[in-house]
Design an enzyme around this catalytic site. Structure first.
Site: not given
Ligand code: CA
Length: 635
Positions: A352, A166, A187, A381, A160
């Site tokens: 994906d 956030d 991040d 994948e 972070n």
């Protein structure tokens, strides 16, 4: 990017007069004139959304299709006044709030031009569109390959760097550090802050789990439910920060691989509230989930009913299934991928759920990417344990049904499973699983281009898979860094990250040291156990050694049937020979090398890479209990 439009002042005046007249009529009708008699600001002229948000001049394929979304935009006439840009066609669709504009950019030069949307001679809206200049050498970039080692990172879970992002006002999910299913706050800034750590470990590529906007009400941290295909989620940073990160990484010798999803989007995607056409996504009178039976793509006896349910059913109820057979959708997705490659200077894509979208469109997509970037790489994948199912997709594979997949690389799930079970299961004979798995390489047109990995974000961490045995763990890591293919290591594996729960969020715990106040710091080593530190040093050493070893990148492989609890394989080329020995015995083992003569003939000594030990006699090898040894053989 869309910018403020220059407007024709006459048209604007006429528009304003018309609006005032309409307003007066409305107010008279409702009888509330007295309440609102004070002067009112004219309503802003409609600004349509245009995607791709900008493009480049000088792409190999000169065709560009713009998707325009705006109130009643479909009723307008499109005017493009710019030398070098040819308006090929404007297509209206079922929904009058959309237009698809086809442009020919063959003669276009970089710069900005206006797109005018007119009705009855009046300009309702103007959008300034930009064609950027391509970076030199953009088309000939080198994609990731077997000389690379990839670090897989889940952006929400690594570091972070900016606690200020956030929570982002207006977004549906706020951070929750008390729940692993909630957002943790990692991040792009955190990744940038630790680029030196990643480079120092010896990684030369980073695969980031998706970081496009996922403005979903819950569990949005994993990133697989895109709600805007052209925008980095602000909780990770901005598009510009992503680009700057990629550039800085490139400067440190690290390639960037983007995770993309063509199969589905998030239910909260903006277009779900106003779709261009009914078949933009696959819809059913009653909700249908995919049957997840991936062999339906290859099965010569499969029913049309089952096949349709597989490709058109939704992955989960919160992720609508995109219809890649719709040519506008196909073009949208293909252009989107090119946009990110060009904008961020990507070296690769990880696709994906590869078998779920329309397979003809996926083949066309691979062709189009190769047309623009001949040395680019894409890994798909296909989570299946049968090599025949995986190899079906790879470029160069001759399939009985005539399908040409054109995909360059696949995630080697069969090898992941074989190594994991071979190490975990109690018998020493289980090493045969690795041997037999690799024997199946005859099915692949290009086994060197498979991505090999001990684990990833979707499975129990490798340390847990091998019964939390640090020695077996190192054997696995060492194997994947020396076998054929492109190794991928999941963040935290280098410090043997552990978990006790079985929910997938447990495999995605925050990297220790990435958050202010963390007691343990994996980046500095503070608070790590001795065995975690040793594994980190082991991984760092092997990764850095591998970087310069062409024999591991592109060398041939030869292996011997496992015997006496050991598995031996060689990587070799004309210059070098490396021998790798996995000893699964829980005791020190003396291994007679007689049967290896065909590979060891003429070799008189060796250096073991992990320990640095010099070996002067090769007739018998002393192997530590449950160990991997990597010998650089010398003549
Ligand atoms: Ca943050």
């Amino acid at each position: 990017m869309m910018s403020t439009a220059k407007r024709n002042s006459n048209h604007q005046k006429k528009d304003s007069m018309k609006r005032i007249f309409t307003l007066l009529m409305l107010l008279l009708f409702t009888g509330s004139l007295a309440l609102t008699a004070k002067p009112r600001k004219a309503a802003p002229v409609l600004q349509p959304r245009v995607e791709p948000t900008f493009w480049w001049a000088g792409m190999k394929n000169p065709h560009l299709q713009l998707m325009v979304h705006g109130q009643d935009i479909g009723q307008s006439r499109v005017v493009v006044n710019h030398p070098g840009i040819r308006l090929l066609s404007v297509t209206t669709v079922e929904n009058p709030n959309y237009l698809f504009i086809d442009l020919d950019l063959a003669q276009a030069i970089p710069g900005k031009f206006d797109l005018l949307f007119q009705k009855e001679g009046k300009t309702l809206a103007t959008t300034t569109y930009e064609l950027k200049e391509r970076e030199p050498g953009s088309a000939l970039r080198q994609g990731f390959n077997s000389s690379d080692a990839m670090y897989l990172v889940m952006p929400d879970r690594f570091a972070n760097g900016d606690p200020g992002n956030d929570a982002v006002e207006g977004m549906k999910e706020n951070p929750d550090r008390t729940d692993l299913r909630g957002r943790q706050g990692g991040d792009i800034k955190g990744l940038r802050d630790h680029l030196d750590y990643i480079a120092d470990m010896g990684f030369t590529a980073i695969w980031l789990n998706p970081l496009l906007e996922n403005d979903m009400p819950a569990t949005s941290y994993h990133g697989y439910a895109t709600t805007d295909f052209y925008k980095v989620d602000p909780r990770y940073g901005s598009n510009e920060e992503y680009r700057a990160f990629a550039e800085e990484a490139r400067g440190k010798g690290i390639k960037l691989i983007m995770d993309m999803i063509f199969n589905h989007c998030g239910l909260e995607h903006w277009w779900m509230k106003d779709m261009p056409m009914a078949d933009w996504i696959n819809q059913f009178p009653d909700y249908q989930i995919t049957n997840h039976v991936k062999t339906l793509n290859q099965d010569p006896y499969a029913s049309a009913y089952d096949k349709e349910q597989f490709t058109d059913g939704w992955f989960v109820s919160s992720m609508p299934d995109l219809n890649q057979r719709n040519p506008f959708m196909a073009t949208y997705l293909i252009q989107n991928s090119i946009w990110w490659i060009e904008y961020v200077h990507l070296a690769g894509i990880r696709m994906d759920t590869y078998p779920y979208p329309d397979k003809e469109m996926m083949a066309a997509w691979n062709d189009r990417i190769r047309e623009e970037y001949p040395d680019f790489n894409i890994v798909g994948e296909e989570w299946h344990m049968n090599q025949a199912i995986l190899s079906y997709w790879q470029k160069g594979k001759s399939n009985l049904d005539g399908y040409r997949g054109n995909l360059r690389s696949l995630m080697d799930f069969p090898l992941q499973s074989a190594v994991s079970t071979a190490l975990r299961d109690p018998g020493t004979g289980d090493l045969m699983k690795i041997y037999e798995c690799l024997a199946n390489d005859f099915q692949y047109p290009d086994p060197q281009n498979l991505v090999v990995f001990p684990d990833n974000h979707d499975m129990t961490r490798f340390f847990v898979q091998v019964n939390r045995n640090a020695e077996l763990f190192k054997m696995g890591i060492g194997f994947f860094l020396t076998t054929r293919g492109i190794p991928q290591i999941y963040y935290g594996s280098e410090i043997m990250m552990n978990h006790t729960g079985t929910h997938d969020s447990e495999f995605r715990k925050p990297f220790p040291g990435g958050w202010p106040g963390d007691a343990i710091n994996g980046f500095t080593g503070q608070g790590l156990s001795d065995s975690e530190k040793e594994v980190q040093q082991f991984t760092r050493k092997l990764l850095n050694w591998r970087k310069g070893k062409e024999v591991i990148h592109t060398g041939q492989t030869r292996h011997f049937l496992p015997w006496e609890g050991c598995y031996v394989f060689f990587r070799y080329n004309d210059q070098e020979k490396v021998m790798v020995v996995l000893n699964k015995n829980p005791r020190q083992t003396e291994l007679n090398t007689g049967r290896l003569a065909e590979m060891m003939k003429g070799c008189t000594s060796a250096r073991e890479v992990i320990t640095g030990k010099e070996i002067s006699s090769l007739t018998s090898l002393t192997l530590p209990p449950q160990s991997i040894s990597i010998f650089e053989l010398r003549k």
